[in-house]
Design a protein around this motif. Structure first.
Motif, PDB file in Angstrom:
ATOM      1  N   ASN B 346       0.826  -1.216   0.000  1.00 37.70           N
ATOM      2  CA  ASN B 346       0.000   0.000   0.000  1.00 37.70           C
ATOM      3  C   ASN B 346       0.852   1.255   0.000  1.00 37.70           C
ATOM      4  O   ASN B 346       0.567   2.225   0.682  1.00 37.70           O
ATOM      5  CB  ASN B 346      -0.915   0.054   1.230  1.00 37.70           C
ATOM      6  CG  ASN B 346      -1.981  -0.993   1.144  1.00 37.70           C
ATOM      7  OD1 ASN B 346      -2.354  -1.423   0.056  1.00 37.70           O
ATOM      8  ND2 ASN B 346      -2.467  -1.430   2.314  1.00 37.70           N
ATOM      9  N   LYS B 347       1.919   1.219  -0.773  1.00 36.45           N
ATOM     10  CA  LYS B 347       2.804   2.367  -0.897  1.00 36.45           C
ATOM     11  C   LYS B 347       3.544   2.706   0.393  1.00 36.45           C
ATOM     12  O   LYS B 347       4.071   3.802   0.550  1.00 36.45           O
ATOM     13  CB  LYS B 347       2.028   3.606  -1.355  1.00 36.45           C
ATOM     14  CG  LYS B 347       1.548   3.505  -2.770  1.00 36.45           C
ATOM     15  CD  LYS B 347       1.462   4.871  -3.410  1.00 36.45           C
ATOM     16  CE  LYS B 347       1.300   4.700  -4.906  1.00 36.45           C
ATOM     17  NZ  LYS B 347       1.556   5.869  -5.654  1.00 36.45           N
ATOM     18  N   VAL B 348       3.522   1.785   1.346  1.00 33.44           N
ATOM     19  CA  VAL B 348       4.315   2.016   2.549  1.00 33.44           C
ATOM     20  C   VAL B 348       5.474   1.026   2.550  1.00 33.44           C
ATOM     21  O   VAL B 348       5.291  -0.165   2.320  1.00 33.44           O
ATOM     22  CB  VAL B 348       3.458   1.825   3.814  1.00 33.44           C
ATOM     23  CG1 VAL B 348       4.335   1.855   5.049  1.00 33.44           C
ATOM     24  CG2 VAL B 348       2.405   2.914   3.875  1.00 33.44           C
ATOM     25  N   VAL B 349       6.635   1.539   2.804  1.00 30.45           N
ATOM     26  CA  VAL B 349       7.835   0.706   2.724  1.00 30.45           C
ATOM     27  C   VAL B 349       8.212   0.178   4.109  1.00 30.45           C
ATOM     28  O   VAL B 349       8.159   0.920   5.088  1.00 30.45           O
ATOM     29  CB  VAL B 349       9.023   1.530   2.186  1.00 30.45           C
ATOM     30  CG1 VAL B 349      10.194   0.635   1.874  1.00 30.45           C
ATOM     31  CG2 VAL B 349       8.588   2.316   0.969  1.00 30.45           C
ATOM     32  N   SER B 350       8.549  -1.082   4.159  1.00 26.76           N
ATOM     33  CA  SER B 350       9.037  -1.617   5.442  1.00 26.76           C
ATOM     34  C   SER B 350      10.280  -2.439   5.209  1.00 26.76           C
ATOM     35  O   SER B 350      10.485  -3.014   4.142  1.00 26.76           O
ATOM     36  CB  SER B 350       7.983  -2.506   6.097  1.00 26.76           C
ATOM     37  OG  SER B 350       6.703  -1.965   5.950  1.00 26.76           O
ATOM     38  N   LEU B 351      11.095  -2.524   6.222  1.00 27.20           N
ATOM     39  CA  LEU B 351      12.302  -3.339   6.141  1.00 27.20           C
ATOM     40  C   LEU B 351      11.923  -4.809   6.218  1.00 27.20           C
ATOM     41  O   LEU B 351      11.097  -5.203   7.021  1.00 27.20           O
ATOM     42  CB  LEU B 351      13.237  -3.026   7.308  1.00 27.20           C
ATOM     43  CG  LEU B 351      14.208  -1.854   7.142  1.00 27.20           C
ATOM     44  CD1 LEU B 351      14.998  -1.666   8.416  1.00 27.20           C
ATOM     45  CD2 LEU B 351      15.144  -2.117   5.987  1.00 27.20           C
ATOM     46  N   SER B 352      12.543  -5.611   5.371  1.00 32.96           N
ATOM     47  CA  SER B 352      12.336  -7.052   5.485  1.00 32.96           C
ATOM     48  C   SER B 352      13.315  -7.561   6.536  1.00 32.96           C
ATOM     49  O   SER B 352      14.143  -6.816   7.040  1.00 32.96           O
ATOM     50  CB  SER B 352      12.634  -7.713   4.146  1.00 32.96           C
ATOM     51  OG  SER B 352      14.013  -7.555   3.863  1.00 32.96           O
ATOM     52  N   GLU B 353      13.234  -8.846   6.804  1.00 34.34           N
ATOM     53  CA  GLU B 353      14.137  -9.416   7.810  1.00 34.34           C
ATOM     54  C   GLU B 353      15.574  -9.263   7.370  1.00 34.34           C
ATOM     55  O   GLU B 353      16.455  -8.873   8.137  1.00 34.34           O
ATOM     56  CB  GLU B 353      13.795 -10.887   7.974  1.00 34.34           C
ATOM     57  CG  GLU B 353      14.029 -11.401   9.400  1.00 34.34           C
ATOM     58  CD  GLU B 353      13.741 -12.892   9.447  1.00 34.34           C
ATOM     59  OE1 GLU B 353      12.548 -13.245   9.392  1.00 34.34           O
ATOM     60  OE2 GLU B 353      14.716 -13.660   9.490  1.00 34.34           O
ATOM     61  N   LYS B 354      15.792  -9.574   6.114  1.00 35.63           N
ATOM     62  CA  LYS B 354      17.153  -9.442   5.585  1.00 35.63           C
ATOM     63  C   LYS B 354      17.614  -8.000   5.708  1.00 35.63           C
ATOM     64  O   LYS B 354      18.762  -7.712   6.057  1.00 35.63           O
ATOM     65  CB  LYS B 354      17.173  -9.892   4.124  1.00 35.63           C
ATOM     66  CG  LYS B 354      18.559  -9.807   3.486  1.00 35.63           C
ATOM     67  CD  LYS B 354      18.585 -10.426   2.099  1.00 35.63           C
ATOM     68  CE  LYS B 354      20.000 -10.281   1.518  1.00 35.63           C
ATOM     69  NZ  LYS B 354      20.034 -10.342   0.090  1.00 35.63           N
ATOM     70  N   GLY B 355      16.693  -7.111   5.437  1.00 31.27           N
ATOM     71  CA  GLY B 355      17.026  -5.696   5.511  1.00 31.27           C
ATOM     72  C   GLY B 355      17.418  -5.285   6.913  1.00 31.27           C
ATOM     73  O   GLY B 355      18.394  -4.556   7.120  1.00 31.27           O
ATOM     74  N   GLU B 356      16.670  -5.779   7.881  1.00 27.69           N
ATOM     75  CA  GLU B 356      16.974  -5.462   9.283  1.00 27.69           C
ATOM     76  C   GLU B 356      18.375  -5.907   9.633  1.00 27.69           C
ATOM     77  O   GLU B 356      19.184  -5.153  10.187  1.00 27.69           O
ATOM     78  CB  GLU B 356      15.991  -6.211  10.200  1.00 27.69           C
ATOM     79  CG  GLU B 356      14.580  -5.649  10.195  1.00 27.69           C
ATOM     80  CD  GLU B 356      14.365  -4.632  11.297  1.00 27.69           C
ATOM     81  OE1 GLU B 356      13.273  -4.054  11.366  1.00 27.69           O
ATOM     82  OE2 GLU B 356      15.321  -4.397  12.076  1.00 27.69           O
ATOM     83  N   GLU B 357      18.620  -7.157   9.296  1.00 31.37           N
ATOM     84  CA  GLU B 357      19.937  -7.733   9.622  1.00 31.37           C
ATOM     85  C   GLU B 357      21.045  -6.923   8.975  1.00 31.37           C
ATOM     86  O   GLU B 357      22.052  -6.580   9.603  1.00 31.37           O
ATOM     87  CB  GLU B 357      19.950  -9.159   9.099  1.00 31.37           C
ATOM     88  CG  GLU B 357      21.062 -10.024   9.659  1.00 31.37           C
ATOM     89  CD  GLU B 357      21.085 -11.343   8.914  1.00 31.37           C
ATOM     90  OE1 GLU B 357      19.988 -11.925   8.765  1.00 31.37           O
ATOM     91  OE2 GLU B 357      22.175 -11.747   8.468  1.00 31.37           O
ATOM     92  N   PHE B 358      20.825  -6.608   7.736  1.00 31.53           N
ATOM     93  CA  PHE B 358      21.834  -5.873   6.980  1.00 31.53           C
ATOM     94  C   PHE B 358      22.136  -4.522   7.612  1.00 31.53           C
ATOM     95  O   PHE B 358      23.285  -4.131   7.794  1.00 31.53           O
ATOM     96  CB  PHE B 358      21.350  -5.708   5.540  1.00 31.53           C
ATOM     97  CG  PHE B 358      22.262  -4.864   4.715  1.00 31.53           C
ATOM     98  CD1 PHE B 358      21.890  -3.581   4.355  1.00 31.53           C
ATOM     99  CD2 PHE B 358      23.488  -5.344   4.296  1.00 31.53           C
ATOM    100  CE1 PHE B 358      22.719  -2.794   3.583  1.00 31.53           C
ATOM    101  CE2 PHE B 358      24.327  -4.557   3.536  1.00 31.53           C
ATOM    102  CZ  PHE B 358      23.941  -3.281   3.178  1.00 31.53           C
ATOM    103  N   THR B 359      21.070  -3.793   7.936  1.00 34.32           N
ATOM    104  CA  THR B 359      21.297  -2.457   8.466  1.00 34.32           C
ATOM    105  C   THR B 359      22.003  -2.503   9.813  1.00 34.32           C
ATOM    106  O   THR B 359      22.879  -1.689  10.091  1.00 34.32           O
ATOM    107  CB  THR B 359      19.986  -1.668   8.636  1.00 34.32           C
ATOM    108  OG1 THR B 359      18.993  -2.541   9.166  1.00 34.32           O
ATOM    109  CG2 THR B 359      19.532  -1.090   7.331  1.00 34.32           C
TER     110      THR B 359
END
Lengths: 374, 386, 244
Positions: B346-359
Motif C-alpha cells: 500500500n505504498k508504505v515501505v518496510s524493512l524485510s528481515e534481511k534488511g533489518e539484519e543488513f542495516t
C-alpha cells in the motif's frame, strides 16, 4: 648602446616605446594576478600552465599555418587549460599528489611541444625562428596590436578587481566563511583562475614559457614584504612587475644576443632579494638588528642591576668601585659601560666607576620590577 | 639497426633507469618539483664549471653542477625557513633566477662554444655516438654511455646499500629517527644523487626530459602498485619503454629525440591513468558510481529502521523527507527491492528481515570499523572494500 | 516550548562515499546555548558544515525557523576553527571583522562608515579594539579567536555556529568568550558550539548533543549529561560528577 641613449630613444622611437610599454603592462598584470596565485598557495601552477602552453602554440601553427600571435596564443590558451584540467583530474581522482601532477604535466607537455617544434623545423617552408621566441621570450617582436590587447586585458582585469575587491579578499582569506555569507565562491574562483591563465598566455611573448612562473611570483613575493594590506600588496606587485619589465627590456636591448626573458626575471629576482633583506617590517636585516638591539638592551639592564646590587648596601651610593670587579660579570662589556656613562647613569674616574643618583633610581626601579616579577 | 642507433637507444635506456630510481623516491616524498628546480638551476653551475675548466667534457663540470644542485635545495630550504614566503613560492623564485643567470652567462660569454640554449633544453642524444672515448686506439664506446653508466652504477650501489633506510625514512620518518637513522642525511643524499643524475643526463637529454624521466615513470608505476620494490621495477620498465619507443618516433618524424621520449612518457602515463585496474580513472569513476548508490541504499534502509511511523515510510513522503530527487528514490527503491531488503505494501515501505539484519551489521561496522562484521557483505558492496 | 531555531532531518554526509554522519535528526530550540560533543572523527565539524551548506549532504534537509537554510543565511553566523585559515594573510584585525558585514552588503557594494562602526563595536565587545590595526599574524591564538568571534557578532545574527572556539586559547580569552556566549543567550540568540572539553560542558552550556556518527542523545544538560550517554558516545566508562 648606453643606457642614457636608450632612455632617450624610448621617448623618441616609436617601436621602442611600444615594446617598453608592452613589457611594462605585462609585468604589471602578471604582478597583480601573481599576488592571487601566491596567496592561494598555487605558486607553481603558473609554471605548469606556461610549460603546458607550448604544444598549443606549435599545434596552432601546424593547423593554421600562420604565425599571427593572436592565433598562436589561442592555441597556448587551449593547451594550457587542458593541462590545468588534467592536473586537477590527477589530484582529485588518484592518490598522486599535486607536486607530482604539476611536474608531470609540465615536463611531458613541454617535451611534446619541443617535439612539435623540432618537427616543424624540418618542414620545407616553415620558418621556425618565429616560434622559438616563446621559449625565452623576445619583447622586441611585440607589435602594437599585441600591446593593445595587453592593455585591454589589463584594463578589464583592473575593473573586475576593483568591482569585486571584497569578494576576492574574502575568498582568498576564508572560503568556507564566504560560502556561509552566501557568496558564489565557485564563480569567483573560476574568475581568478581564468585571469591568471590569460595573463600567463599573454606574457609568453615577453618572458617565454620557461621563465613565466617567476613573473607571477617574484613581484608578489617582493611586494608582500613591504605591506600588511592586501590592496597595497597588489598595487606594489603591479609596480614592481612593470619596473622589472621596463628595466629588463632596457638592459637586454642594450646588449646584443640577449633574450628579454632572463633579464626581466633577473631584475625581478633582485627586487625580491632586496625586499627579503631590507624591508623594515619583515626583512632579514632589520630582524637581525632588532634581535641584536634587544639583546644589548638586556645586557645593559643586567649590568646596571648588578651595579645596583653592589652599591645598595653602602651608605654612600656614589662610592666608587673598581671596574675590575665587573669583569667577571656575564653581561658586562666596555661598550656597555660607556653607554651607561652616556646615559648619565654611571660616572667613570680612571679605573673606578660610581653610580649617579639618576642611575641609582633607574636601577632600583629595574630591580624592584624584577623582584615583583619573581 | 646500425650500431649508432643501438648506442643511442642504449644510452637513452640507461638514462631512463638512472632517473627512474631517484624519481621514485621524489614522487613518494612529495618532492617531485625539486627535480624541476634542480634541472633548471644547475645551468649556471655548468657554465661556471665550463669557464674554469674550458673543457666541455671535463668531469669537473658534473661536480660543479651537482654542487649547484644541492646548493639550490639548501637555498630553497633556507628561504622556506625565513617564513617570508610559502614553500612552493620559494622553489618558484629560486630556479628561474638561477636559470636566467645561466642563460645570460651563456649568451654573453659562451655563445660561440657549443653550449647553446637548445642543447640545454634538448640535449644532444643524436650526437652522442659521435663523441667517443678512446683508450689508446681502442674504441670504448660513446662517452655519454660511460658517464651515465658510471652514475647508474653508483646509484644502484647506493640503492642496494641504503634500501632499508630509504624505505623507512620515506614512509615513516618518525620511526626512522627513533631508530637512529638520520633522515637528514638520507634527504641530502637523495638530493645529491638527483643532482648528479640530472647533470649527467642533461648532457644527453636536456633539462626538461630529465624532469619527465624522473617523474612520469614513477607516477605511472605508483598508479599500479604501492610496493616500493615493484614500483622501482615498473618505473625503470616504463622509462626504458619510453626511451626506445621515443627514439623510433623521433626517427619517423625526424624530430627531437628528447621531445619524443617525453611524449611517449606522457602517452604511457595517459594509458595507465585511464586504464589502471583499481586506481585508473575508469575504475575510479565506476567504483564511485557504485558507492554512491550503495550509500543511498544504506541511508534509505537506515531511515526506515529509525522511523517506524507510517507517514515517514510512505513512498511519496520519502522524497521530500530525505530530500532526494524523484529519480534517485526510484533507483534506490528498486535496488532495495531487488535485494529483498524491503517490502512495499500500500505504498508504505518496510524493512524485510534481511534488511533489518543488513542495516544492523552496517551500522555496527560504520561505528566501529571492525572488518569482521561485514566480511560476507564485502563481496556485494564496494562501500565495504575499504 | 518556544520556537525551533534549527531543524535537521535525516542528514547524512559522506566523504569519498564513506559515511561520516548518518541520518541525523536534531531539533535545536531557540535561545539555547548548546554544546556538540563526541570523540575525534565523530563528525562534529562535518555536522556544522553540512548544516551551513559548506559540505553537500547525501540526504537530509535543514530548516532555519521553518524555512530552508538557503533563504535564511542572514540569520546565521559561523565561527570556523581558527586553524582553517592562513594567518599570514596580509590583512588587519579590523579588516577581518569587517568581513562580517559583507553578507549584508551583497555583491560589489563596499563597506562604508556604518560597517566600520559595527566592526569597531564588535572589536570592543571582545576586548580587541586596541589591536584593530594589527597584522593578524602578530596575534596570539586567543586573540585570533576573539577576532573570529567579533566577525560573527557583526552579523547580528539570531543563530551562531562555532567550531571549537575554546581550542588553544588562553584562560582569559576562554572566560571572555564564555561571557559573550552567555550574553548572547540572554539576548535570546541561539548558540551551537562544537566543544572538545567535556569537563566544562555543565558549566558553560545548558543544552548538549552527543554525536558519534549517529546522534546519541540531545537535550538539556541537566537531563542527559550522564554516564550512560557518555559511555554510549565515547565507548568507555566515563564517570562524571555534574555540578548542580
Amino acid at each position: 648602446m648606453e643606457i642614457i641613449e636608450y632612455i632617450k630613444l624610448v621617448f623618441s622611437d616609436y617601436t621602442l616605446r611600444t615594446i617598453t610599454f608592452g613589457t611594462a603592462i605585462l609585468g604589471a598584470v602578471t604582478g597583480m594576478l601573481g599576488s592571487f596565485a601566491v596567496l592561494r598557495k598555487q605558486s607553481l601552477l603558473g609554471d605548469a600552465i606556461s610549460h603546458a602552453a607550448l604544444p598549443g602554440i606549435a599545434l596552432a601553427f601546424l593547423i593554421t599555418g600562420t604565425k599571427d600571435s593572436n592565433v598562436l596564443l589561442i592555441g597556448a590558451l587551449i593547451s594550457g587549460l587542458i593541462g590545468t584540467f588534467w592536473i586537477r583530474g590527477i589530484t582529485s581522482k588518484t592518490h598522486l599528489k599535486s607536486d607530482t601532477a604539476l611536474g608531470l604535466i609540465l615536463s611531458v607537455f613541454f617535451g611534446f611541444g619541443i617535439l612539435l617544434l623540432t618537427f616543424i623545423q624540418k618542414l620545407p617552408n616553415a620558418d621556425q625562428a618565429g616560434l622559438d621566441k616563446y621559449l625565452f621570450g623576445q619583447a622586441a617582436t611585440l607589435m602594437e596590436s599585441d600591446v593593445w590587447l595587453m592593455t585591454l586585458v589589463t584594463g578589464l582585469c583592473l575593473i573586475v578587481l576593483l568591482l569585486f575587491w571584497k569578494e576576492f579578499k574574502i575568498l582568498l582569506f576564508d572560503k568556507d566563511y564566504a560560502l556561509t555569507l552566501g557568496f558564489n565562491t565557485k564563480l569567483i574562483d573560476i574568475l581568478i583562475t581564468s585571469f591568471i591563465v590569460l595573463a600567463i598566455v599573454l606574457g609568453l611573448q615577453t618572458v617565454g614559457v620557461v621563465l613565466m612562473s617567476a613573473m607571477l611570483l617574484a613581484p608578489a613575493a617582493a611586494a608582500r614584504q613591504w605591506t600588511n594590506s592586501l590592496g597595497m600588496m597588489v598595487f606594489l606587485a603591479a609596480i614592481l612587475g612593470a619596473s622589472a619589465g621596463f628595466f629588463g627590456t632596457a638592459i637586454s636591448a642594450t646588449q646584443s644576443n640577449l633574450s628579454t626573458g632572463p633579464v626581466i626575471v633577473l631584475v625581478a629576482s633582485v627586487f625580491v632579494l632586496f625586499s627579503f633583506v631590507l624591508s623594515p617590517k619583515r626583512g632579514l636585516l632589520f630582524k637581525q638588528i632588532r634581535l641584536i638591539k634587544n639583546r644589548n638592551d638586556l645586557e645593559l639592564q643586567k649590568t646596571l642591576a648588578f651595579m645596583y646590587h653592589i652599591v645598595e648596601d653602602h651608605e654612600d651610593i656614589s662610592h666608587p668601585h673598581a671596574i675590575r670587579i665587573l669583569n667577571n660579570f656575564q653581561g658586562y662589556s666596555r661598550k656597555g659601560l660607556k653607554k651607561l656613562v652616556d646615559k648619565h647613569y654611571v660616572e667613570l674616574d680612571g679605573e673606578m666607576w660610581s653610580l649617579t643618583p639618576k642611575g641609582f633610581e633607574v636601577a632600583s626601579n629595574l630591580y624592584n620590577q624584577n623582584q615583583k616579577n619573581d | 639497426m646500425t650500431s649508432a642507433q643501438f648506442e643511442i637507444q642504449l644510452i637513452a635506456s640507461l638514462v631512463a633507469i638512472a632517473c627512474a630510481i631517484p624519481g621514485t623516491f621524489l614522487v613518494l616524498r612529495k618532492m617531485a618539483m625539486i627535480s624541476d628546480a634542480i634541472s633548471h638551476s644547475i645551468l649556471p653551475g655548468l657554465v661556471v664549471g665550463f669557464f674554469i675548466t674550458q673543457d666541455l667534457n671535463s668531469p669537473l663540470l658534473i661536480l660543479f653542477a651537482a654542487i649547484t644542485g644541492v646548493l639550490t635545495v639548501v637555498l630553497v630550504e633556507k628561504i622556506q625557513q625565513t617564513k617570508l614566503v610559502k614553500e612552493d613560492t620559494a622553489i618558484g623564485l629560486v630556479f628561474p633566477a638561477l636559470f636566467s643567470i645561466g642563460v645570460i652567462l651563456i649568451a654573453k660569454y659562451a655563445n660561440d662554444v657549443h653550449l647553446d640554449i637548445d642543447a640545454v633544453l634538448l640535449g644532444e642524444l643524436a650526437f652522442a655516438p659521435f663523441d667517443r672515448l678512446y683508450y689508446g686506439t681502442v674504441d670504448l664506446g660513446p662517452k655519454s654511455l660511460w658517464v651515465i653508466g658510471g652514475v647508474l652504477t653508483v646509484t644502484l650501489i647506493l640503492l642496494f646499500a641504503f634500501f632499508k633506510e630509504l624505505k623507512m625514512s620515506t614512509f615513516d620518518a618518525g620511526l626512522a629517527t627513533s631508530l637512529g637513522f638520520s633522515p637528514v642525511i638520507i634527504h641530502y643524499g637523495l638530493m645529491s644523487v638527483a643532482s648528479v643524475t640530472t647533470v649527467s643526463a642533461f648532457d644527453a637529454v636536456g633539462a626538461i626530459l630529465v624532469v619527465a624521466l624522473m617523474i612520469a615513470p614513477a607516477a605511472s608505476a605508483y598508479l599500479l602498485t604501492t610496493n616500493l620494490k615493484r614500483m622501482l621495477g615498473l618505473a625503470c620498465f616504463f622509462g626504458v619503454l619510453s626511451a626506445i619507443s621515443g627514439y623510433w618516433l623521433a626517427s619517423f618524424l625526424d624530430a627531437s629525440i628528447a621531445g619524443s621520449i617525453a611524449t611517449m612518457l606522457g602517452v604511457i602515463f595517459l594509458i595507465i591513468y585511464l586504464f589502471a585496474p583499481s586506481k585508473g580513472l575508469i575504475s575510479v569513476l565506476y567504483r564511485e558510481k557504485q558507492q554512491r548508490v550503495e550509500v543511498l541504499l544504506i541511508t534509505f534502509l537506515l531511515h526506515l529502521k529509525n522511523h517506524s511511523e507510517i507517514e515517514e515510510r510512505h513512498v511519496n513522503h520519502l522524497n521530500e523527507h530525505i530530500n532526494w530527487q524523484k529519480v534517485r528514490s526510484k533507483t534506490v527503491l528498486s535496488l532495495a527491492l531487488k535485494n529483498n531488503m524491503i517490502t512495499i505494501e500500500n505504498k508504505v515501505v518496510s524493512l524485510s528481515e534481511k534488511g533489518e539484519e543488513f542495516t544492523t551489521k552496517a551500522i555496527d561496522y560504520i561505528l566501529t570499523n571492525e572488518d569482521g562484521l561485514i566480511e560476507d557483505m564485502k563481496e556485494d558492496f564496494f562501500l565495504f572494500r575499504g | 516550548m518556544g520556537k525551533i531555531a534549527v531543524k535537521v532531518d535525516d542528514l547524512t554526509v559522506a566523504y569519498n562515499y564513506k559515511p561520516v554522519i548518518w541520518d541525523i535528526d536534531l531539533k535545536i530550540p531557540e535561545g539555547v546555548l548548546m554544546a556538540i560533543v563526541g570523540p575525534n572523527g565523530a563528525g562534529k565539524s562535518t555536522l556544522i558544515k553540512a548544516i551551513l551548506g559548506i559540505l553537500k549532504p547525501i540526504a537530509g534537509s535543514v530548516t532555519i525557523f521553518d524555512k530552508p537554510y538557503k533563504s535564511q543565511r542572514k540569520h546565521v553566523a559561523y565561527v570556523p576553527q581558527k586553524e582553517s585559515v592562513d594567518w599570514d594573510f596580509p590583512t588587519t584585525a579590523l579588516d577581518v571583522v569587517m568581513m562580517g558585514t559583507y553578507g549584508s552588503l551583497g555583491w560589489i557594494k563596499r563597506p562604508g562608515i556604518k560597517e566600520k562602526k559595527s566592526a569597531l563595536e564588535a572589536l570592543e565587545k571582545v576586548g580587541m579594539l586596541s589591536f584593530k590595526n594589527r597584522q593578524i599574524s602578530q596575534l596570539s591564538g586567543g586573540q585570533q579567536q576573539r577576532i573570529f568571534l567579533a566577525r560573527a557578532l557583526v552579523q547580528d545574527a539570531s543563530i551562531y555556529f562555532m567550531d571549537e572556539p575554546f581550542q588553544g586559547v588562553d584562560a582569559t580569552t576562554e572566560v571572555a568568550i564564555v561571557n559573550i556566549l552567555k550574553e548572547l543567550r540572554k539576548a535570546g540568540k541561539t548558540v551551537v558550539v562544537v566543544h572538545h572539553d567535556l569537563q566544562t560542558v555543565p558549566e558553560y552550556f545548558d543544552w548538549v548533543t552527543f554525536l558519534n556518527v549517529k546522534k546519541i542523545a540531545t537535550g538539556p544538560v541537566k537531563d542527559i549529561f550522564n554516564d550512560d550517554n557518555l559511555t554510549k558516545t565515547y565507548g568507555i566508562n566515563y564517570k562524571v560528577s555534574i555540578q548542580k
